[in-house]
Write a protein that holds these residues in place. Structure first.
Motif, PDB file in Angstrom:
ATOM      1  N   SER A 173       0.372  -1.346   0.101  1.00 11.99           N
ATOM      2  CA  SER A 173      -0.225   0.240   0.232  1.00 11.99           C
ATOM      3  C   SER A 173       0.293   1.238   0.160  1.00 11.99           C
ATOM      4  N   LEU A 174       0.301   2.251   0.150  1.00  7.97           N
ATOM      5  CA  LEU A 174       0.720   3.087  -0.442  1.00  7.97           C
ATOM      6  C   LEU A 174       0.553   4.657   0.844  1.00  7.97           C
ATOM      7  N   LYS A 175       1.185   5.115   1.788  1.00  4.63           N
ATOM      8  CA  LYS A 175       0.719   6.237   2.658  1.00  4.63           C
ATOM      9  C   LYS A 175       1.810   7.285   2.266  1.00  4.63           C
ATOM     10  N   TRP A 176       0.853   8.206   2.756  1.00  5.90           N
ATOM     11  CA  TRP A 176       0.648   9.934   2.264  1.00  5.90           C
ATOM     12  C   TRP A 176       2.106  10.063   3.101  1.00  5.90           C
ATOM     13  N   PRO A 177       3.347  11.088   2.288  1.00  9.61           N
ATOM     14  CA  PRO A 177       3.072  11.096   0.770  1.00  9.61           C
ATOM     15  C   PRO A 177       4.020  10.283  -0.145  1.00  9.61           C
ATOM     16  N   ASN A 178       4.960  10.079   0.406  1.00  9.33           N
ATOM     17  CA  ASN A 178       5.753   9.258  -0.127  1.00  9.33           C
ATOM     18  C   ASN A 178       6.417   7.393   0.430  1.00  9.33           C
ATOM     19  N   ASP A 179       5.506   7.164   0.646  1.00  8.86           N
ATOM     20  CA  ASP A 179       6.499   5.763   2.242  1.00  8.86           C
ATOM     21  C   ASP A 179       5.277   4.367   0.734  1.00  8.86           C
ATOM     22  N   GLU A 184      -6.316   9.243  -8.801  1.00  7.89           N
ATOM     23  CA  GLU A 184      -7.204   8.022  -8.473  1.00  7.89           C
ATOM     24  C   GLU A 184      -5.887   6.893  -8.900  1.00  7.89           C
ATOM     25  N   ALA A 185      -5.587   6.545  -9.424  1.00  8.67           N
ATOM     26  CA  ALA A 185      -4.384   5.594  -9.206  1.00  8.67           C
ATOM     27  C   ALA A 185      -4.193   5.706  -7.992  1.00  8.67           C
ATOM     28  N   TRP A 186      -3.725   6.438  -6.817  1.00 13.31           N
ATOM     29  CA  TRP A 186      -2.791   6.303  -5.898  1.00 13.31           C
ATOM     30  C   TRP A 186      -3.544   6.144  -4.581  1.00 13.31           C
ATOM     31  N   LEU A 187      -4.951   7.088  -4.871  1.00 14.70           N
ATOM     32  CA  LEU A 187      -6.074   6.259  -4.138  1.00 14.70           C
ATOM     33  C   LEU A 187      -6.692   5.096  -4.027  1.00 14.70           C
ATOM     34  N   ALA A 188      -6.188   4.424  -4.765  1.00 14.35           N
ATOM     35  CA  ALA A 188      -6.317   3.106  -4.818  1.00 14.35           C
ATOM     36  C   ALA A 188      -5.399   2.276  -4.183  1.00 14.35           C
ATOM     37  N   ARG A 189      -5.304   2.720  -4.197  1.00 16.72           N
ATOM     38  CA  ARG A 189      -3.623   2.109  -3.272  1.00 16.72           C
ATOM     39  C   ARG A 189      -3.603   2.630  -2.048  1.00 16.72           C
ATOM     40  N   ALA A 190      -4.510   3.926  -1.262  1.00 18.95           N
ATOM     41  CA  ALA A 190      -3.679   4.413  -0.127  1.00 18.95           C
ATOM     42  C   ALA A 190      -4.206   3.430   0.910  1.00 18.95           C
ATOM     43  N   ALA A 191      -2.705   3.550   1.807  1.00 19.59           N
ATOM     44  CA  ALA A 191      -3.406   3.465   3.230  1.00 19.59           C
ATOM     45  C   ALA A 191      -3.964   4.311   3.827  1.00 19.59           C
ATOM     46  N   ARG A 192      -5.011   3.431   4.726  1.00 16.66           N
ATOM     47  CA  ARG A 192      -5.583   4.213   5.797  1.00 16.66           C
ATOM     48  C   ARG A 192      -6.971   4.929   5.037  1.00 16.66           C
ATOM     49  N   LEU A 193      -6.637   4.800   4.136  1.00 17.65           N
ATOM     50  CA  LEU A 193      -7.737   5.454   3.504  1.00 17.65           C
ATOM     51  C   LEU A 193      -9.614   5.556   4.132  1.00 17.65           C
ATOM     52  N   GLY A 194      -9.747   6.583   4.440  1.00 12.20           N
ATOM     53  CA  GLY A 194     -11.145   6.551   5.878  1.00 12.20           C
ATOM     54  C   GLY A 194     -11.289   6.480   7.028  1.00 12.20           C
ATOM     55  N   GLU A 195      -9.889   5.786   7.499  1.00  7.93           N
ATOM     56  CA  GLU A 195      -9.386   5.799   9.131  1.00  7.93           C
ATOM     57  C   GLU A 195      -9.014   7.481   9.341  1.00  7.93           C
ATOM     58  N   THR A 196      -9.240   7.002  10.931  1.00 10.80           N
ATOM     59  CA  THR A 196      -8.092   7.924  11.314  1.00 10.80           C
ATOM     60  C   THR A 196      -6.676   8.145  11.508  1.00 10.80           C
ATOM     61  N   VAL A 197      -6.043   9.526  11.236  1.00 12.14           N
ATOM     62  CA  VAL A 197      -4.441   9.799  10.951  1.00 12.14           C
ATOM     63  C   VAL A 197      -4.342  11.158  11.827  1.00 12.14           C
TER      64      VAL A 197
END
Length: 230
Positions: free
Chosen positions: A81-87, A177-190
């Motif tokens: 998965s991908l973690k914002w901004p660059n991991d 769009e492609a990045w968000l499809a692979r995003a870690a913790r989307l919709g969760e608390t960070v």
């Protein structure tokens, strides 16, 4: 990255630099970093023509390319998965990081260096990262896949070229769009921390300029730069 700065003025076009050993590795915000033998350390030097804000979006391009390259060399996408901004994460731990630096004018052109570090063979210990950071993991420990740095570079260079062409042709929209499809913790608390403040909220999206958008109890906040903690 240092070698990229040294060579930038001599290059006629994009160039990948692979370091099999580093003695002065560094991460974001100038943090010291350890690179054991067998891990991946490479930098792409290029000469983008866009405004700085658009150039910076290549961190998303690079992370997508690295995701695809890792799938190519392991034959699996599970756990990535991908973690914002660059991991890039693997099974919830930090596998890789990406660092963008402007090298300044060289013969009238500003060069961009995109540094990529991947824990192929070994990961730092928990005591080597800041408190609260994700546990570092290596590709071989999590998947059993032993991948040589040269093999990953071959896959990464091809994947980056493909995503770069799409970015230049179609803009940030499809990349986002492609990045968000692979995003870690989307919709969760960070929690997003800068040097002076911390914002906690629901990871709602990444906007069209690459900002992290958090929904807090009072508002929606777009954050241009921060370290994110889960």
């Amino acid at each position: 990255m240092a070698e990229a700065g040294r060579l930038a003025g001599t290059l006629a076009g994009p160039e990948w630099i692979l370091a099999l050993r580093q003695t002065a590795a560094r991460g974001r915000r100038g943090r010291a970093w350890v690179t054991p033998d067998g891990n991946f350390s490479a930098t792409l030097v290029m000469m983008p023509r866009e405004a700085p804000g658009v150039v910076a979006l290549r961190s998303f391009v690079a992370s997508l390319a690295l995701f695809d390259a890792l799938v190519a060399v392991t034959g699996r996408a599970e756990g990535l998965s991908l973690k914002w901004p660059n991991d890039v994460l693997l099974n919830g731990g930090k596998l890789a990081g990406i660092l963008l630096e402007s090298l300044g004018p060289r013969r009238g052109t500003t060069h961009l260096a995109i540094g990529v570090g991947v824990n192929l063979a070994a990961a730092p210990g928990a005591d080597e990262v800041e408190p609260g950071a994700l546990r570092p993991v290596s590709l071989v420990s999590e998947t059993g896949a032993a991948v040589a740095p040269e093999a990953l570079l071959e896959a990464l260079a091809a994947a980056y070229a493909r995503h770069e062409a799409a970015f230049v042709t179609y803009g940030f929209g499809p990349v986002r769009e492609a990045w968000l499809a692979r995003a870690a913790r989307l919709g969760e608390t960070v929690a997003a921390r800068t040097g002076r403040s911390e914002v906690t909220g629901t990871f709602e999206t990444v906007d069209d300029t690459g900002n992290l958008v958090l929904k807090t109890a009072k508002t929606r906040q777009a954050i241009p730069a921060a370290d994110v903690f889960f």
